[in-house]
Design a protein around this motif. Structure first.
Motif, PDB file in Angstrom:
ATOM      1  N   GLU A 134       0.794  -0.973   0.131  1.00 41.56           N
ATOM      2  CA  GLU A 134      -0.120  -0.060   0.042  1.00 41.56           C
ATOM      3  C   GLU A 134       0.998   1.689  -0.026  1.00 41.56           C
ATOM      4  O   GLU A 134       2.004   1.020   0.592  1.00 41.56           O
ATOM      5  CB  GLU A 134      -0.675   0.056   1.110  1.00 41.56           C
ATOM      6  CG  GLU A 134      -0.211   0.207   2.464  1.00 41.56           C
ATOM      7  CD  GLU A 134      -0.849   0.067   3.562  1.00 41.56           C
ATOM      8  OE1 GLU A 134      -2.387  -0.296   3.510  1.00 41.56           O
ATOM      9  OE2 GLU A 134      -1.018   0.362   4.603  1.00 41.56           O
ATOM     10  N   GLU A 135      -0.024   2.425  -0.497  1.00 34.04           N
ATOM     11  CA  GLU A 135       1.324   3.781   0.025  1.00 34.04           C
ATOM     12  C   GLU A 135       0.055   4.588  -0.635  1.00 34.04           C
ATOM     13  O   GLU A 135      -0.567   4.858  -0.740  1.00 34.04           O
ATOM     14  CB  GLU A 135       2.088   3.568  -1.540  1.00 34.04           C
ATOM     15  CG  GLU A 135       0.931   3.748  -3.220  1.00 34.04           C
ATOM     16  CD  GLU A 135       2.047   3.627  -4.061  1.00 34.04           C
ATOM     17  OE1 GLU A 135       3.432   3.913  -4.076  1.00 34.04           O
ATOM     18  OE2 GLU A 135       1.611   3.386  -5.207  1.00 34.04           O
ATOM     19  N   ASP A 136       0.929   6.278  -0.011  1.00 30.55           N
ATOM     20  CA  ASP A 136       0.180   6.946   0.047  1.00 30.55           C
ATOM     21  C   ASP A 136       0.478   7.753  -0.970  1.00 30.55           C
ATOM     22  O   ASP A 136       1.874   7.811  -1.588  1.00 30.55           O
ATOM     23  CB  ASP A 136       0.574   7.738   1.351  1.00 30.55           C
ATOM     24  CG  ASP A 136      -0.106   7.561   2.447  1.00 30.55           C
ATOM     25  OD1 ASP A 136      -0.882   6.529   3.286  1.00 30.55           O
ATOM     26  OD2 ASP A 136       0.330   7.192   3.818  1.00 30.55           O
ATOM     27  N   ALA A 137      -0.142   8.974  -1.700  1.00 28.05           N
ATOM     28  CA  ALA A 137       0.286   9.805  -2.930  1.00 28.05           C
ATOM     29  C   ALA A 137       1.508  10.642  -2.903  1.00 28.05           C
ATOM     30  O   ALA A 137       0.773  11.430  -1.208  1.00 28.05           O
ATOM     31  CB  ALA A 137      -0.864  10.652  -3.019  1.00 28.05           C
ATOM     32  N   ASN A 138       2.422  10.722  -3.218  1.00 28.49           N
ATOM     33  CA  ASN A 138       3.384  11.340  -2.974  1.00 28.49           C
ATOM     34  C   ASN A 138       4.346  10.931  -1.753  1.00 28.49           C
ATOM     35  O   ASN A 138       4.720  12.013  -0.945  1.00 28.49           O
ATOM     36  CB  ASN A 138       2.659  12.918  -2.876  1.00 28.49           C
ATOM     37  CG  ASN A 138       1.923  13.496  -3.871  1.00 28.49           C
ATOM     38  OD1 ASN A 138       2.950  13.742  -5.710  1.00 28.49           O
ATOM     39  ND2 ASN A 138       1.117  14.023  -4.208  1.00 28.49           N
ATOM     40  N   TYR A 139       4.068   9.674  -1.104  1.00 31.51           N
ATOM     41  CA  TYR A 139       5.173   9.433  -0.507  1.00 31.51           C
ATOM     42  C   TYR A 139       6.446  10.013  -0.022  1.00 31.51           C
ATOM     43  O   TYR A 139       6.753  10.175  -0.883  1.00 31.51           O
ATOM     44  CB  TYR A 139       4.945   7.946  -0.318  1.00 31.51           C
ATOM     45  CG  TYR A 139       5.778   7.293  -1.192  1.00 31.51           C
ATOM     46  CD1 TYR A 139       6.995   7.125  -0.800  1.00 31.51           C
ATOM     47  CD2 TYR A 139       5.450   7.085  -2.827  1.00 31.51           C
ATOM     48  CE1 TYR A 139       7.680   6.651  -1.903  1.00 31.51           C
ATOM     49  CE2 TYR A 139       5.876   5.864  -3.210  1.00 31.51           C
ATOM     50  CZ  TYR A 139       7.583   6.407  -3.341  1.00 31.51           C
ATOM     51  OH  TYR A 139       7.769   5.723  -4.608  1.00 31.51           O
TER      52      TYR A 139
END
Length: 203
Positions: A85-90
């Motif tokens: 999983e990832e957040d945008a603009n990590y």
């Protein structure tokens, strides 16, 4: 208890060596949850070129988060490493194998409360990951991104993935005997310590 770290490191070294046919000397897989374990067993049954080593955890492990179909997503483990999983603009990549991946997931929640965005990568097999195209490797672990690795083994086992400028939390000794929750707390394999270590690294 945690597995003897030197033995795990030796097994992980074998997965990076090649035999005379150009294949990895051993397929080594450390799944992060029950679904990855199923995929790992599938990979072991389909492996016709080398022995397979499956490194399982003895403690209870939370299932990793799923966007839609966890099994379909876990099939990406066949590439050796993939984005859970990832957040945008990590801001930073958190990576691990086995039970440590779910610890990263919980640590990422704490970091997100502080405004720190993360990408979480599960690496059941660095050996398999290194056989993928350079484009795929870069898409999962871009060289220009900060990386934090968590391992209940020797830190050197993640060095090739995290890089010289990254940070690794691992173990340099073994032989402790206690319930795993006690060991995790004492040795720093907790979401709180992931939060602490990443915050210090990003300063």
């Amino acid at each position: 208890t945690h597995e003897p770290v030197e033995q795990e490191a030796q097994i992980r070294l074998l997965e990076k060596l090649q035999n005379h046919n150009g294949h990895n000397s051993m397929l080594v897989l450390r799944p992060a949850d029950v679904t990855e374990a199923t995929v790992s067993w599938k990979m072991a049954m389909e492996n016709q070129t080398s022995p397979t080593g499956l490194i399982f955890s003895r403690q209870n492990i939370n299932d990793l988060p799923a966007k839609e179909n966890r099994y379909a997503e876990a099939l990406q483990a066949e590439k050796g490493a993939y984005i859970v999983e990832e957040d945008a603009n990590y801001d930073i990549i958190l990576l691990a194998s086995g039970s440590e991946v779910s610890t990263l997931v919980d640590g990422a929640k704490l970091l997100k409360e502080d405004g720190i965005k993360t990408r979480i990568v599960s690496v059941p097999s660095e050996g398999v990951f290194r056989t993928q195209s350079k484009e795929y490797q870069e898409s999962v672990l871009p060289q220009d991104k900060k990386k934090f690795g968590l391992t209940a083994g020797l830190p050197v086992t993640l060095l090739g993935l995290v890089g010289d400028n990254g940070k690794i939390w691992g173990m340099n000794s073994f032989g402790f005997s206690a319930p795993y929750k006690v060991l995790d707390e004492k040795l720093g394999f907790t979401p709180d310590n992931v939060y602490k270590q990443v915050k210090e690294y990003l300063k």
